[in-house]
Design a protein around this motif. Structure first.
Motif, PDB file in Angstrom:
ATOM      1  N   PRO A 213      14.204  -3.403   2.514  1.00 32.24           N
ATOM      2  CA  PRO A 213      13.009  -3.144   1.713  1.00 32.24           C
ATOM      3  C   PRO A 213      12.578  -1.678   1.804  1.00 32.24           C
ATOM      4  CG  PRO A 213      12.371  -4.141   3.779  1.00 32.24           C
ATOM      5  CD  PRO A 213      13.872  -4.047   3.800  1.00 32.24           C
ATOM      6  N   ILE A 215       9.412   0.309   1.167  1.00 25.77           N
ATOM      7  CA  ILE A 215       7.996  -0.052   0.993  1.00 25.77           C
ATOM      8  C   ILE A 215       7.139   1.191   0.780  1.00 25.77           C
ATOM      9  CG2 ILE A 215       6.027  -1.248   2.049  1.00 25.77           C
ATOM     10  CD1 ILE A 215       8.080  -2.687   3.859  1.00 25.77           C
ATOM     11  N   ILE A 224       7.318  -2.928  -3.234  1.00 22.74           N
ATOM     12  CA  ILE A 224       8.529  -3.090  -2.441  1.00 22.74           C
ATOM     13  C   ILE A 224       9.719  -3.138  -3.391  1.00 22.74           C
ATOM     14  CG2 ILE A 224       9.758  -4.465  -0.722  1.00 22.74           C
ATOM     15  CD1 ILE A 224       7.113  -5.754   0.040  1.00 22.74           C
TER      16      ILE A 224
END
Length: 251
Positions: A213, A215, A224
């Motif tokens: 991910p 983020i 995300i």
């Protein structure tokens, strides 16, 4: 499972960095090799750098006191174990007392050690700690593992109240939220937070799925984007649906 943590503010970011550095220092200090002790010492210098914020100690003391007052409100609650509550309060009170007993700037005992500071200054130079640069350090690395461990423990000990305090705060922070199942359609997930007081988000995935991910977040929005980790470890954009657990944490 693998969990990724993303802090929403500088204070939590600093605590997470220090937690990681303290863990590394403890890990490498336990070994016997000179190279491991070299890594432990240079990581200790990183702790010194990150912990240099003048208000860090008071931040931790104030947060621990706030958590103590919150826990005190659960006294005589039939749904709460008195033994567990007393243990948590005792731990917080001990950590606060240890932090209050710390005098001067964090890591001042290291800064006053000219030999350590000479190593620190050379460590900032790539390859700057070769034996011909600092023969006294080369000599130290050839002492017995026990003497090196004792020295590392002596240099680390005055900073342990900081570690103990932040460990409690981060443990309470992580326990404050409940995971919820989410789905990133086409590898992307977005959520509006509307000025939320969230301090950290935790994203948990199955390790075998090889998704990473990426983020970005603030108190208004969370984004995300998932990438797929290939054999060369270079993340590539993922356009498939990704299932994950997300936990918002706030003290």
């Amino acid at each position: 499972m693998i969990t990724y943590e993303y802090p929403f503010n500088e204070r939590i970011r600093t605590l997470l960095r220090l937690e990681d550095l303290f863990d590394k220092t403890a890990h490498f200090s336990q070994h016997e090799g000179a190279q491991e002790h070299h890594v432990a010492l240079t990581t200790l210098f990183e702790i010194l750098e990150v912990a240099g914020r003048a208000d860090l100690k008071m931040d931790l003391i104030q947060e621990l006191e706030r958590q103590r007052q919150t826990l005190l409100a659960y006294r005589n609650n039939p749904d709460i174990s008195e033994e567990a509550l007393s243990g948590a309060l005792y731990e917080i009170e001990q950590a606060s007392a240890a932090l209050l007993s710390m005098t001067g700037k964090i890591g001042q005992h290291l800064r006053e050690n000219d030999w350590l500071m000479s190593i620190r200054s050379r460590a900032a130079i790539p390859g700057g700690l070769c034996e011909f640069d600092l023969p006294s350090y080369h000599h130290w690395l050839h002492q017995s593992a026990e003497s090196r461990r004792d020295a590392l423990a002596t240099w680390l000990k005055p900073m342990l109240p900081l570690r103990d305090g932040l460990v409690i705060v981060l443990r309470l922070l992580r326990a404050s939220g409940r995971p919820e199942q989410q789905l990133a359609k086409g590898g992307a997930f977005q959520m509006m937070l509307g000025g939320s007081a969230t301090q950290m988000v935790r994203v948990t995935l199955k390790l075998k799925d090889s998704f990473v991910p990426e983020i970005s977040a603030n108190k208004y929005a969370l984004n995300i984007r998932f990438a797929r980790a290939e054999g060369d470890h270079k993340p590539r954009h993922c356009d498939t649906d990704v299932a994950f657990d997300m936990t918002f944490c706030n003290l």
